[in-house]
Scaffold this active site. Structure first.
Site, PDB file in Angstrom:
ATOM      1  N   THR A  61       0.827  -1.206   0.000  1.00 52.61           N
ATOM      2  CA  THR A  61       0.000   0.000   0.000  1.00 52.61           C
ATOM      3  C   THR A  61       0.862   1.257   0.000  1.00 52.61           C
ATOM      4  OG1 THR A  61      -1.744  -1.205   1.150  1.00 52.61           O
ATOM      5  CG2 THR A  61      -1.857   1.190   1.235  1.00 52.61           C
ATOM      6  N   CYS A  62       1.961   1.218   0.698  1.00 55.06           N
ATOM      7  CA  CYS A  62       2.853   2.379   0.782  1.00 55.06           C
ATOM      8  C   CYS A  62       3.409   2.757  -0.590  1.00 55.06           C
ATOM      9  CB  CYS A  62       3.996   2.095   1.754  1.00 55.06           C
ATOM     10  SG  CYS A  62       3.448   1.575   3.388  1.00 55.06           S
ATOM     11  N   SER A  63       3.770   1.730  -1.368  1.00 54.33           N
ATOM     12  CA  SER A  63       4.399   1.950  -2.671  1.00 54.33           C
ATOM     13  C   SER A  63       3.419   2.125  -3.821  1.00 54.33           C
ATOM     14  CB  SER A  63       5.331   0.779  -3.008  1.00 54.33           C
ATOM     15  OG  SER A  63       6.430   0.772  -2.140  1.00 54.33           O
TER      16      SER A  63
END
Length: 161
Positions: A48-50
């Site tokens: 999700t971060c990337s």
């Protein structure tokens, strides 16, 4: 202690890769005299971060700056070399500051640490975003789950500026 709106951020040394190498930078220097959107993620190179969080801020960077934001920074409990590689891999180098809270000192000091050992990550940062004006938190949006980007995403921050 959990940081709240109206609180001054603690003075903590964190790491940041620059053209001069790995530097230690004080949170006081990062936030003093500026309006900064800081968003924190559980881990560099994680799903999700990337694929959602960082790309959202890159896509909305100009709109955020147009609303009076001086700088955008992402923070993660990772080492500076990982954050540097992530900045390059995402295309965020020079657009967003990639800050390494390598030992989690800042994350713990603002009460945003979370134990993600069940997911093999260990102690990391909760997913959140804050607007910091001259070192003081003027808005704080903490996600209810580390895998969600709703209140801490760039679009939500734009709506709240």
């Amino acid at each position: 202690m959990t940081i709240s709106v109206g609180d001054k951020l603690p003075e903590i040394a964190i790491k940041e890769a620059t053209s001069d190498g790995m530097n230690e930078v004080s949170t006081g220097d990062i936030f003093s005299g500026k309006k900064v959107v800081l968003f924190a993620v559980p881990g560099a190179f994680t799903g999700t971060c990337s694929t959602v969080h960082v790309p959202g801020y890159l896509q909305n960077r100009d709109a955020l700056l147009a609303k009076g934001v001086d700088e955008i920074a992402v923070l993660s409990v990772n080492d500076g070399f990982v954050m540097d590689a992530w900045a390059k891999a995402t295309g965020g180098e020079g657009k967003i500051r990639f800050l390494a809270d390598w030992d989690g000192a800042f994350t713990k000091a603002v009460g945003q640490d979370i134990d993600l050992s069940a997911g093999t990550l260990g102690v990391r940062s909760k997913r959140y975003a804050m607007i910091v004006e001259d070192g003081t938190v003027s808005a704080l949006y903490v996600e209810p789950s580390p895998g969600e980007v709703t209140t801490s995403g760039a679009e939500a921050i734009l709506d709240n500026l």
